[in-house]
Every structure is written in structure tokens, then in C-alpha cells.
Scaffold this motif. Structure first.
Motif, PDB file in Angstrom:
ATOM      1  N   PRO A 121       0.805  -1.223   0.000  1.00 42.88           N
ATOM      2  CA  PRO A 121       0.000   0.000   0.000  1.00 42.88           C
ATOM      3  C   PRO A 121       0.834   1.268   0.000  1.00 42.88           C
ATOM      4  CG  PRO A 121      -0.092  -1.081   2.139  1.00 42.88           C
ATOM      5  CD  PRO A 121       0.596  -2.039   1.226  1.00 42.88           C
ATOM      6  N   TRP A 122       2.082   1.154   0.429  1.00 43.84           N
ATOM      7  CA  TRP A 122       2.913   2.357   0.462  1.00 43.84           C
ATOM      8  C   TRP A 122       3.230   2.881  -0.944  1.00 43.84           C
ATOM      9  CZ3 TRP A 122       3.059   3.917   5.306  1.00 43.84           C
ATOM     10  CH2 TRP A 122       2.963   2.967   6.317  1.00 43.84           C
ATOM     11  N   ASP A 123       3.077   2.035  -1.964  1.00 39.76           N
ATOM     12  CA  ASP A 123       3.385   2.450  -3.334  1.00 39.76           C
ATOM     13  C   ASP A 123       2.165   2.967  -4.088  1.00 39.76           C
ATOM     14  OD1 ASP A 123       6.244   1.858  -3.720  1.00 39.76           O
ATOM     15  OD2 ASP A 123       5.643  -0.181  -3.211  1.00 39.76           O
ATOM     16  N   GLY A 166       4.554   5.275 -13.454  1.00 38.60           N
ATOM     17  CA  GLY A 166       3.275   4.692 -13.061  1.00 38.60           C
ATOM     18  C   GLY A 166       3.282   3.173 -13.136  1.00 38.60           C
ATOM     19  N   MET A 167       3.924   2.627 -14.174  1.00 38.82           N
ATOM     20  CA  MET A 167       4.000   1.175 -14.293  1.00 38.82           C
ATOM     21  C   MET A 167       4.835   0.579 -13.172  1.00 38.82           C
ATOM     22  SD  MET A 167       4.520   0.863 -18.422  1.00 38.82           S
ATOM     23  CE  MET A 167       4.737  -0.920 -18.329  1.00 38.82           C
ATOM     24  N   ALA A 168       5.905   1.273 -12.781  1.00 35.02           N
ATOM     25  CA  ALA A 168       6.731   0.786 -11.671  1.00 35.02           C
ATOM     26  C   ALA A 168       5.914   0.709 -10.380  1.00 35.02           C
ATOM     27  CB  ALA A 168       7.937   1.702 -11.490  1.00 35.02           C
ATOM     28  N   GLN A 169       5.134   1.762 -10.121  1.00 34.85           N
ATOM     29  CA  GLN A 169       4.324   1.742  -8.903  1.00 34.85           C
ATOM     30  C   GLN A 169       3.230   0.683  -8.973  1.00 34.85           C
ATOM     31  OE1 GLN A 169       6.929   4.096  -7.616  1.00 34.85           O
ATOM     32  NE2 GLN A 169       5.270   3.487  -6.252  1.00 34.85           N
ATOM     33  N   MET A 170       2.685   0.404 -10.152  1.00 32.72           N
ATOM     34  CA  MET A 170       1.699  -0.665 -10.309  1.00 32.72           C
ATOM     35  C   MET A 170       2.307  -2.024  -9.980  1.00 32.72           C
ATOM     36  SD  MET A 170      -1.317   0.498 -11.266  1.00 32.72           S
ATOM     37  CE  MET A 170      -2.074  -0.874 -12.146  1.00 32.72           C
ATOM     38  N   LYS A 204      11.840   2.085 -12.828  1.00 32.29           N
ATOM     39  CA  LYS A 204      12.254   3.332 -12.185  1.00 32.29           C
ATOM     40  C   LYS A 204      13.527   3.884 -12.837  1.00 32.29           C
ATOM     41  CE  LYS A 204      10.260   2.790  -7.567  1.00 32.29           C
ATOM     42  NZ  LYS A 204       9.562   4.096  -7.550  1.00 32.29           N
ATOM     43  N   LEU A 205      14.473   2.976 -13.137  1.00 28.50           N
ATOM     44  CA  LEU A 205      15.697   3.417 -13.808  1.00 28.50           C
ATOM     45  C   LEU A 205      15.373   4.031 -15.171  1.00 28.50           C
ATOM     46  CD1 LEU A 205      18.138   0.467 -13.008  1.00 28.50           C
ATOM     47  CD2 LEU A 205      18.096   2.746 -11.973  1.00 28.50           C
ATOM     48  N   VAL A 206      14.460   3.389 -15.892  1.00 33.00           N
ATOM     49  CA  VAL A 206      14.050   3.936 -17.192  1.00 33.00           C
ATOM     50  C   VAL A 206      13.400   5.316 -17.008  1.00 33.00           C
ATOM     51  CG1 VAL A 206      12.527   3.605 -19.168  1.00 33.00           C
ATOM     52  CG2 VAL A 206      13.795   1.669 -18.227  1.00 33.00           C
ATOM     53  N   ALA A 207      12.545   5.409 -15.982  1.00 31.30           N
ATOM     54  CA  ALA A 207      11.854   6.670 -15.730  1.00 31.30           C
ATOM     55  C   ALA A 207      12.825   7.786 -15.366  1.00 31.30           C
ATOM     56  CB  ALA A 207      10.820   6.491 -14.613  1.00 31.30           C
ATOM     57  N   TYR A 208      13.934   7.448 -14.715  1.00 31.51           N
ATOM     58  CA  TYR A 208      14.926   8.475 -14.380  1.00 31.51           C
ATOM     59  C   TYR A 208      15.818   8.791 -15.580  1.00 31.51           C
ATOM     60  CZ  TYR A 208      13.604   7.358  -9.576  1.00 31.51           C
ATOM     61  OH  TYR A 208      12.911   7.146  -8.422  1.00 31.51           O
ATOM     62  N   ALA A 209      16.087   7.769 -16.407  1.00 29.41           N
ATOM     63  CA  ALA A 209      16.991   7.972 -17.536  1.00 29.41           C
ATOM     64  C   ALA A 209      16.357   8.810 -18.642  1.00 29.41           C
ATOM     65  CB  ALA A 209      17.445   6.627 -18.097  1.00 29.41           C
ATOM     66  N   VAL A 210      15.038   8.694 -18.822  1.00 25.84           N
ATOM     67  CA  VAL A 210      14.374   9.424 -19.911  1.00 25.84           C
ATOM     68  C   VAL A 210      14.489  10.944 -19.729  1.00 25.84           C
ATOM     69  CG1 VAL A 210      12.143   9.893 -20.977  1.00 25.84           C
ATOM     70  CG2 VAL A 210      12.843   7.544 -20.544  1.00 25.84           C
TER      71      VAL A 210
END
Length: 239
Positions: free
Chosen positions: A38-40, A78-82, A103-109
Motif C-alpha cells: 500500500p505504500w506504493d 506509473g508502471m513501476a508503482q503498479m 524506475k531506472l528507465v523513468a529516471y533515464a528518460v
């Protein structure tokens, strides 16, 4: 950015201190529940709102590769949190690794977009500097050309003045000879005298034209159609 770093750094520090001080903490994972972590959920909601509301407005206001990449990063975030909230049953399982990879992809973009914007800005700065150097060189060339034109005009004026002086004497004394001798000149001598006076007149006209040509850069050039019949006729007569 400094305020955001201070606020979230403080929240992280308080969370760590609470976690180390409280002996009985609530569980962070619920394998048998629909929402296993639930924390995510809250970060997922925040990324959803950012992708739908914040990032589009940011991109419309500041159209850049970075703002577009930041908007696109809401999808892997959003997909990472899902994966974390609804798929991961324990630490380091398949969904856990997939979520962190996203998450790495989300930071790299956004980082890639930022680097691309920086590269374009650096290239524009270099082009602007090169253009400025070219403009300075052009201004120096224009100044040198103006000085050269002024010197050429002064030379043409002095040369035309000095060259016209002997021509005036030739015309003056040839005219006096023609008057003094008058009818005593035979046909050939009269022709020679006329040719000499005509050549002196043409030479004077050429000098005047040369002086006029040296002053062309002072005024706008107006092109007009002229007849060359008289010029051709004069050349034929002279030859």
C-alpha cells in the motif's frame, strides 16, 4: 529545488529515525491482499496526476525535449508503482525487479532529454559566438574597404587633376596653332591637328569618367538604356 530537497530530505530522515526507534512497526507488505504494497499507491497516484495535469502544462509552457521527456517518464513511473503495489509479494521477487528497472528507465528518460537540450543550447551558443566573430570580421573588412575606397577616391581626384593639366595645355596650344596658321595649313596638317584635338578631348572625357566612377559608391546606381551608335561611330572615325 533547494526547498524540495530540504523538505523531502527531512521526511526521509524522520522516517528512518522513527523506523529505528519504534520496536513494533506495521508490516509493509500484504501478500494475501489486493494491494500488496500500500505504500506504493500514493506515489502511483502522484505520478498519474503529474502525467495528466502537471507535466502537460509544463511542456506547453516550456516546450523542450526535457519537458517532453519528463512527461513521458510518467508512464514508466506509473508502471513501476503498479508492479510494486499490486504485483510484488516479497522483496526481490520478479515484480520487485521489474518495478525498479522501470524506475531506472523513468529516471533515464528525463536525464536524456536534459542532456539533449544542453547539447542544443551548447551548439546554439557556439553558433552565436561564431556568428559574432564573423560579424566582427565583416565589420573590420567593411572598415578596411571603406578606407581603401576613400584612398582610391582621393587618388583618382588627384590623378585626374594632374592629368587634365597637360591636356588643357595641349588643347589650348593646338587651338592657338589652328588660329595662327589658319589657311596656311594644308589638308593633311589640318587633319592631324583635328585628330590631336579630338584625342585630347577624349582623353579628358575618360579622366572625367574615371573620377565619376570612383564616386559611384557614394550614391545609388541607376541603370538606364543607352544607344551605342554614337560610340561606335566615333570609334570608326578614329580608326
Amino acid at each position: 529545488m533547494a526547498w524540495a530537497a530540504a523538505i523531502f530530505g527531512s521526511i526521509a530522515a524522520v522516517s528512518i529515525l522513527v523506523s529505528t526507534a519504534v520496536p513494533d512497526l506495521p508490516p509493509t507488505m500484504y501478500p494475501d491482499a489486493v494491494i500488496m504494497r500500500p505504500w506504493d499507491v500514493v506515489p502511483g497516484i502522484l505520478f498519474l496526476l503529474a502525467g495528466l495535469l502537471v507535466f502537460p502544462r509544463l511542456h506547453r509552457r516550456f516546450d523542450s525535449t526535457f519537458s517532453l521527456a519528463l512527461w513521458a517518464s510518467a508512464v514508466p513511473n506509473g508502471m513501476a508503482q503498479m508492479h510494486m503495489a499490486f504485483g510484488s509479494e516479497r522483496l526481490f521477487d520478479h515484480h520487485f525487479h521489474v518495478g525498479h528497472f522501470l524506475k531506472l528507465v523513468a529516471y533515464a528518460v528525463p536525464l536524456g532529454g536534459l542532456l539533449m537540450d544542453y547539447g542544443r543550447a551548447y551548439a546554439r551558443a557556439n553558433r552565436a559566438e561564431e556568428l559574432e566573430q564573423a560579424n566582427l570580421a565583416l565589420k573590420r573588412s567593411q572598415a578596411a574597404l571603406a578606407a581603401s575606397n576613400a584612398e582610391l577616391e582621393r587618388f583618382a581626384y588627384i590623378a585626374s587633376h594632374d592629368l587634365q593639366e597637360p591636356l588643357r595645355k595641349i588643347q589650348a596650344f593646338s587651338g592657338r596653332l589652328s588660329k595662327r596658321l589658319g589657311s596656311d595649313l594644308d589638308e593633311r596638317s589640318a587633319d592631324y591637328m583635328a585628330r590631336m584635338e579630338g584625342a585630347a578631348a577624349r582623353m579628358r572625357q575618360l579622366i572625367d569618367d574615371l573620377l565619376l566612377l570612383s564616386r559611384v559608391n557614394r550614391s545609388d546606381i541607376k541603370l538606364t538604356q543607352v544607344s551605342l551608335d554614337l560610340v561606335v561611330a566615333a570609334v570608326v572615325v578614329d580608326i
